[in-house]
Scaffold this motif. Structure first.
Motif, PDB file in Angstrom:
ATOM      1  N   ASP A   4       0.867  -1.175   0.000  1.00  0.00           N
ATOM      2  CA  ASP A   4       0.000   0.000   0.000  1.00  0.00           C
ATOM      3  C   ASP A   4       0.908   1.229   0.000  1.00  0.00           C
ATOM      4  N   PHE A   5       1.062   1.836  -1.185  1.00  0.00           N
ATOM      5  CA  PHE A   5       2.050   2.912  -1.286  1.00  0.00           C
ATOM      6  C   PHE A   5       1.738   4.078  -0.366  1.00  0.00           C
ATOM      7  N   ASP A   6       0.446   4.309  -0.144  1.00  0.00           N
ATOM      8  CA  ASP A   6       0.055   5.439   0.682  1.00  0.00           C
ATOM      9  C   ASP A   6       0.548   5.269   2.122  1.00  0.00           C
ATOM     10  N   ARG A   7       0.305   4.068   2.622  1.00  0.00           N
ATOM     11  CA  ARG A   7       0.724   3.766   3.992  1.00  0.00           C
ATOM     12  C   ARG A   7       2.249   3.861   4.108  1.00  0.00           C
ATOM     13  N   ILE A   8       2.941   3.282   3.113  1.00  0.00           N
ATOM     14  CA  ILE A   8       4.401   3.272   3.157  1.00  0.00           C
ATOM     15  C   ILE A   8       4.945   4.707   3.079  1.00  0.00           C
ATOM     16  N   GLN A   9       4.343   5.524   2.213  1.00  0.00           N
ATOM     17  CA  GLN A   9       4.783   6.917   2.100  1.00  0.00           C
ATOM     18  C   GLN A   9       4.638   7.657   3.425  1.00  0.00           C
ATOM     19  N   GLN A  10       3.461   7.525   4.011  1.00  0.00           N
ATOM     20  CA  GLN A  10       3.208   8.263   5.256  1.00  0.00           C
ATOM     21  C   GLN A  10       4.197   7.855   6.340  1.00  0.00           C
ATOM     22  N   LYS A  11       4.434   6.551   6.410  1.00  0.00           N
ATOM     23  CA  LYS A  11       5.321   6.029   7.444  1.00  0.00           C
ATOM     24  C   LYS A  11       6.742   6.606   7.303  1.00  0.00           C
ATOM     25  N   ASN A 612      -4.482  18.618 -22.815  1.00  0.00           N
ATOM     26  CA  ASN A 612      -3.759  17.343 -22.640  1.00  0.00           C
ATOM     27  C   ASN A 612      -2.802  17.397 -21.454  1.00  0.00           C
ATOM     28  N   LEU A 613      -3.174  18.211 -20.488  1.00  0.00           N
ATOM     29  CA  LEU A 613      -2.301  18.401 -19.332  1.00  0.00           C
ATOM     30  C   LEU A 613      -2.443  17.240 -18.353  1.00  0.00           C
ATOM     31  N   VAL A 614      -1.310  16.618 -18.024  1.00  0.00           N
ATOM     32  CA  VAL A 614      -1.311  15.611 -16.971  1.00  0.00           C
ATOM     33  C   VAL A 614      -0.810  16.310 -15.714  1.00  0.00           C
ATOM     34  N   GLU A 615      -1.632  16.316 -14.674  1.00  0.00           N
ATOM     35  CA  GLU A 615      -1.250  17.036 -13.458  1.00  0.00           C
ATOM     36  C   GLU A 615      -0.355  16.170 -12.591  1.00  0.00           C
ATOM     37  N   PHE A 616       0.730  16.762 -12.145  1.00  0.00           N
ATOM     38  CA  PHE A 616       1.657  16.057 -11.264  1.00  0.00           C
ATOM     39  C   PHE A 616       0.933  15.566 -10.009  1.00  0.00           C
ATOM     40  N   SER A 621      -1.051  11.206  -6.553  1.00  0.00           N
ATOM     41  CA  SER A 621      -2.001  10.558  -5.643  1.00  0.00           C
ATOM     42  C   SER A 621      -2.537   9.264  -6.240  1.00  0.00           C
ATOM     43  N   ALA A 622      -2.527   9.149  -7.562  1.00  0.00           N
ATOM     44  CA  ALA A 622      -3.029   7.915  -8.170  1.00  0.00           C
ATOM     45  C   ALA A 622      -2.030   6.761  -8.057  1.00  0.00           C
ATOM     46  N   HIS A 623      -0.751   7.053  -8.272  1.00  0.00           N
ATOM     47  CA  HIS A 623       0.229   5.970  -8.364  1.00  0.00           C
ATOM     48  C   HIS A 623       1.273   5.961  -7.261  1.00  0.00           C
ATOM     49  N   GLY A 624       1.420   7.086  -6.561  1.00  0.00           N
ATOM     50  CA  GLY A 624       2.455   7.179  -5.534  1.00  0.00           C
ATOM     51  C   GLY A 624       3.760   7.669  -6.117  1.00  0.00           C
ATOM     52  N   ALA A 625       4.583   8.243  -5.240  1.00  0.00           N
ATOM     53  CA  ALA A 625       5.852   8.843  -5.665  1.00  0.00           C
ATOM     54  C   ALA A 625       6.773   7.791  -6.285  1.00  0.00           C
ATOM     55  N   THR A 650       1.138   2.311 -13.723  1.00  0.00           N
ATOM     56  CA  THR A 650       0.473   1.168 -13.094  1.00  0.00           C
ATOM     57  C   THR A 650       1.393  -0.046 -13.144  1.00  0.00           C
ATOM     58  N   GLY A 651       2.067  -0.227 -14.283  1.00  0.00           N
ATOM     59  CA  GLY A 651       3.033  -1.317 -14.420  1.00  0.00           C
ATOM     60  C   GLY A 651       4.157  -1.162 -13.414  1.00  0.00           C
ATOM     61  N   SER A 652       4.621   0.081 -13.235  1.00  0.00           N
ATOM     62  CA  SER A 652       5.680   0.340 -12.261  1.00  0.00           C
ATOM     63  C   SER A 652       5.224  -0.053 -10.864  1.00  0.00           C
ATOM     64  N   ALA A 653       3.988   0.327 -10.543  1.00  0.00           N
ATOM     65  CA  ALA A 653       3.458   0.039  -9.207  1.00  0.00           C
ATOM     66  C   ALA A 653       3.368  -1.472  -8.983  1.00  0.00           C
ATOM     67  N   LYS A 654       2.980  -2.205 -10.030  1.00  0.00           N
ATOM     68  CA  LYS A 654       2.881  -3.667  -9.914  1.00  0.00           C
ATOM     69  C   LYS A 654       4.248  -4.286  -9.651  1.00  0.00           C
ATOM     70  N   PHE A 655       5.232  -3.776 -10.353  1.00  0.00           N
ATOM     71  CA  PHE A 655       6.589  -4.283 -10.135  1.00  0.00           C
ATOM     72  C   PHE A 655       7.038  -4.023  -8.698  1.00  0.00           C
ATOM     73  N   LEU A 656       6.767  -2.816  -8.220  1.00  0.00           N
ATOM     74  CA  LEU A 656       7.175  -2.479  -6.854  1.00  0.00           C
ATOM     75  C   LEU A 656       6.503  -3.425  -5.850  1.00  0.00           C
ATOM     76  N   ALA A 657       5.227  -3.714  -6.087  1.00  0.00           N
ATOM     77  CA  ALA A 657       4.491  -4.614  -5.181  1.00  0.00           C
ATOM     78  C   ALA A 657       5.131  -6.010  -5.197  1.00  0.00           C
ATOM     79  N   ARG A 658       5.539  -6.471  -6.383  1.00  0.00           N
ATOM     80  CA  ARG A 658       6.132  -7.798  -6.520  1.00  0.00           C
ATOM     81  C   ARG A 658       7.458  -7.878  -5.751  1.00  0.00           C
ATOM     82  N   ALA A 659       8.258  -6.828  -5.888  1.00  0.00           N
ATOM     83  CA  ALA A 659       9.543  -6.809  -5.189  1.00  0.00           C
ATOM     84  C   ALA A 659       9.322  -6.741  -3.682  1.00  0.00           C
TER      85      ALA A 659
END
Ligand code: ANZ
Length: 841
Positions: A4-11, A612-616, A621-625, A650-659
């Motif tokens: 859970d990236f949110d929990r890990i970030q806050q910690k 076509n602006l992607v907001e930082f 908040s969608a994917h985590g830092a 999303t692919g990056s987040a999946k990889f992070l979860a796997r590791a």
């Protein structure tokens, strides 16, 4: 537990706030040092995706050097003076200060969440008096040295922002880089920094940056400085008190000069016209008016039809005494060379176009391989009229002979080559006192006055008699007065002029004076900020030279290519000035520069208007830092553009979860002996440990990320298929992954490190050295030949001994069969690759 990236970030965020892991202390720290710097941001709102990219790369570099055992200085601040704040304040009727500091607070929070490993104790804002005091100090140092001066000149004027612009801020199409308005010329008295005194050094020192700065940036700097080598030649003008000097890169063609042209917007043109007939004066005035409507870019457009008027004056050629008419034409620029040219139409295309248009004589003086026939290749207006033209001449073809050749029609130069003629004519001119070798630069002095409020006040007082009085250093900073009550709207004059309490002062001798109402170009602020980070809180000096000695120059500078000219050139200049003043012992501020590409969307630049602006903030908040940073690193070489439509956070987040999951499965303890671990996995791990430093130092972040992904897959396989989560190689491998991952995705890596049983931060765990015995190939193929024919292939260890290899070869069934009952007469073994057996019978 799920990832859970949110929990890990806050910690970890909370922990970093407490432990301040990246605060650098130099005292008593024996580690070698690295200074890694990101170009500091302008606080114009929240961070955007471009920041997310650039600051991810800077942070990867900083974190890499920490893992290599360096004491890394990685500071951050804000370039917080400047027009956008002022324009926003005008629009909203607020204070530029409020807008600026609110944006800084927002960007700061975003940086913290993004996991940048900054030393926050060194944070600075250029709009703080504690900072700009030292801009004023720097100004005074330049003033003392004669490197800051005032002059009256035609300046680039932005009619929308109502302020002057440096040449560098005018785009190629003649519009303002900021407002987009067509820039016009206006005559003003302004402050300049004498960067042209440093032109040669700024050019020559680029050689030492070759290879560590982007080649494109070096080329842009060279071109911007634009050194031309040639001669200055003095021409007497009949009836004019002083000779007129022209700069030429082709003094060899002096005998081919047939007229002179001066820039219409120069003092000289006005003077020469004033001494002429009323008709000339009238024609000149009309022409000047027309010229002032055209942009510099139009004037330099070679294809444009030439215009001009004669000034009714005559110049005398110093080498042959010939009288040549003086014209004025806008293809000659007032602020290049001396604002006047000797026109050699036979050999210069612009001059030829002009001569053809106005029927002026053309004389060939360089035989560029016989295009010219006839004894006197000179065309006079009379000959033109009579149609009496020699064959093959520039006048007829319309093409100037710009190539090299043998000198003709040039008296003492006849027969010489171009190079020899240049040398000879300069000698002649020098001995006659009518000319000399000279260099000219495209580079202009740096105009630093701005007629705006939100900047550093210039620390100069103007007495009523026009004399200038620098504010004594002890009275710095000259603080910017509050904006309340001031009309900030652009009106061509600095708003500070109306702050009467502030602007009116008394000199020590009792005379009244006024403060300089202009503020400094914000490029002054950013020209030395990298030094302030060394001592951001020292209120007795700009920086401590001892600390500059220790930390600077910056080892790696990371930022946008949009700063390839302006900012880098100014920082290089100020560094050289500070070197000359004895404050620094180096002359280049940035040892290496990395320019990141742009973040695009569907192939085009992101913008609000294109929708076509992607907001930082929303990506964060969608994917985590961590996923965002990893995506930036994985997208490709940092110099290339990233199309956000093609990448997968999303692919990056999946990889992070796997590791991360693996880090919780490991059952061996940190003390486990790795030796017995699964060999294949160990080899793959050590191969990555061996390759990672080279890849990372070459900014091949994407390759490292790809290799990490492969390794994580291999660990998974080792766990699931056999050796299991307790295998020592699993621990060894996931630890290596965690340390490398900490460069890209620090939150996840910290959490993994903790799950693996460690207490300290993974940011300082250190990159393990590979075991060389695990790097050699596992086996290689040896061939066995019998009488020159390959009879068998053997898989052997690369370290196999010759005796052992021979034994294996002789034991091979295929070899034995091919030998049959013949006698072996000779065996040559080249371990580990070849065995040659020769037989008889
Ligand atoms: C005579 C001549 C003969 C030139 C010839 C060129 C070729 P770069 O290389 O860009 O430095 N020039 C000098 N001052 C100028 C000014 N203020 N505005 C426009 N042109 C100017 O160009 C140097 C050459 O540009 C100089 O050499 C001069 O023309 C012209 F066969 O002098 B030359």
């Amino acid at each position: 537990m799920e990832y859970d990236f949110d929990r890990i970030q806050q910690k970890w965020l909370a922990r970093w706030e407490q432990t301040k892991p990246f605060q650098v202390d130099d005292d008593g720290n024996a580690k070698p040092r690295k200074y890694i710097l990101d170009m500091f941001p302008y606080p114009s709102g929240d961070l955007h995706m471009g920041h997310a990219e650039a600051f991810a790369y800077g942070d990867i570099v900083a974190r890499y050097w920490r893992q290599q055992g360096f004491n890394v200085l990685h500071p951050i601040g804000w370039d917080s003076f400047g027009l956008p704040a002022e324009n926003a304040a005008i629009k909203r009727g607020t204070d530029p200060r409020e807008w600026t500091y609110a944006n800084i607070a927002q960007q700061k929070a975003s940086f913290k969440l993004y996991g940048n490993s900054f030393d926050w104790s060194r944070e600075l804002h250029t709009s703080d008096p504690e900072y700009y005091k030292w801009n004023q100090w720097l100004f005074l140092k330049l003033y003392e040295k004669g490197l800051a001066y005032r002059k009256d000149s035609w300046v680039n004027w932005d009619p929308v922002d109502q302020t002057v612009l440096a040449n560098e801020q005018v785009l190629a199409d003649g519009t303002s880089e900021r407002s987009g308005a067509v820039v016009v010329k206006k005559k003003l008295t302004q402050w300049y920094f004498k960067i042209t005194d440093y032109a040669d050094r700024l050019l020559d020192d680029l050689n030492q940056l070759e290879g560590s700065w982007p080649a494109k940036v070096i080329a842009m700097q060279r071109n911007w400085i634009g050194r031309s080598i040639g001669a200055d030649v003095d021409f007497v003008i009949e009836g004019h008190p002083t000779p007129v000097t022209v700069f030429t890169t082709r003094p060899d063609t002096l005998f081919g000069a047939t007229f002179m042209v001066v820039a219409p917007d120069s003092e000289l043109a006005a003077e020469l016209a004033a001494g002429s007939t009323p008709e000339v004066q009238e024609a000149f005035a009309a022409y000047l008016e027309q010229v002032q409507k055209s942009t510099e870019v139009e004037r330099q457009d070679a294809g444009r039809e030439k215009t001009g008027v004669p000034l009714g004056r005559w110049a005398i050629n110093p080498v042959n005494g010939e009288r040549m008419p003086v014209w004025t034409a806008d293809y000659v620029l007032a602020d290049y060379g001396h604002g006047a040219v000797m026109a050699v139409p036979a050999h210069d295309q612009r001059d030829l176009d002009f001569a053809i248009r106005f029927g002026l004589p053309v004389r060939v003086v360089v035989d560029t391989n016989a295009p010219v026939t006839g004894a006197i290749p000179v065309i006079t207006p009379e000959m033109l009229e009579a149609g009496d033209l020699p064959a093959q001449n520039p006048f007829e073809t319309g093409v100037a002979l710009s190539g090299a050749g043998r000198m003709i029609n040039s008296g003492p130069l006849d027969g010489l080559s171009k190079q020899n003629a240049i040398q000879r004519v300069i000698e002649l001119l020098e001995s006659a006192g009518t000319g000399r070798a000279a260099k000219t630069y495209r580079l202009r002095d740096w105009l630093i006055s701005r007629q705006r409020y939100w900047g550093t006040p210039i620390p100069i007082l103007h007495a009523e008699d026009g004399s200038l009085h620098p504010v004594p250093e002890s009275e710095l900073p000259v603080r910017l007065p509050a904006s309340a009550g001031l009309d900030l709207k652009p009106k061509g004059k600095s708003p500070l002029g109306a702050a009467s309490d502030w602007v009116n002062v008394t000199l020590p001798d009792g005379r009244s004076a006024t403060r300089d109402p202009d503020t400094m170009d914000t490029f002054v602020d950013s020209s030395w900020y990298f030094l302030r980070f060394l001592d951001p809180n020292d209120d007795t000096r700009a920086f401590d030279p001892k600390n500059a000695d220790k930390w600077a120059p910056v080892d790696q500078y990371v930022g946008g290519v949009e700063h390839a000219i302006l900012h880098l050139l100014y920082a290089r200049f100020i560094t050289k000035v500070l070197f000359d003043l004895g404050y620094l012992n180096f002359t280049e501020p940035f040892s290496a520069v990395l320019n990141q590409g742009m973040v695009l969307m569907d192939g085009s630049k992101m913008s609000k208007s294109k929708g076509n602006l992607v907001e930082f903030a929303s990506e964060l908040s969608a994917h985590g830092a961590d996923a965002l940073r990893l995506t930036m690193a994985f997208a490709g070489p940092p110099e290339d553009d990233i199309d956000w439509a093609d990448v997968s956070p999303t692919g990056s987040a999946k990889f992070l979860a796997r590791a991360w999951r693996i880090s919780g499965e490991v059952t061996s303890s940190p003390e486990v002996e790795w030796k017995g671990g699964d060999l294949a996995l160990r080899r793959q791990t050590h191969r990555l440990l061996a390759d990672a430093p080279g890849l990372l130092e070459a900014f091949k972040f994407n390759v490292v990320v790809a290799r990490l992904m492969e390794l994580v897959n291999a660990i998974r396989k080792t766990i699931d298929a056999g050796p299991g989560a307790g295998d020592p190689a699993v621990r060894e491998s996931i630890e290596a992954v965690t340390v490398l991952l900490s460069l890209f995705s620090p939150y996840t890596a910290e959490d993994m490190w903790e799950r693996l049983g460690y207490e300290g931060s993974v940011a300082f765990a250190g990159l393990r050295k590979p075991d060389p015995t695990l790097l050699v190939e596992e086996s290689i193929t040896a061939i066995v030949q019998v009488d020159g024919k390959v009879r068998d292939r053997l898989e052997v260890s690369p370290t196999i001994h010759a005796d052992e290899l021979e034994r294996l070869a002789r034991a091979s069934e295929a070899v034995a069969r091919s030998i049959g009952d013949r006698e072996i007469v000779n065996v040559i073994v080249r371990a580990p690759r070849v065995v040659n057996i020769a037989t008889k019978g």
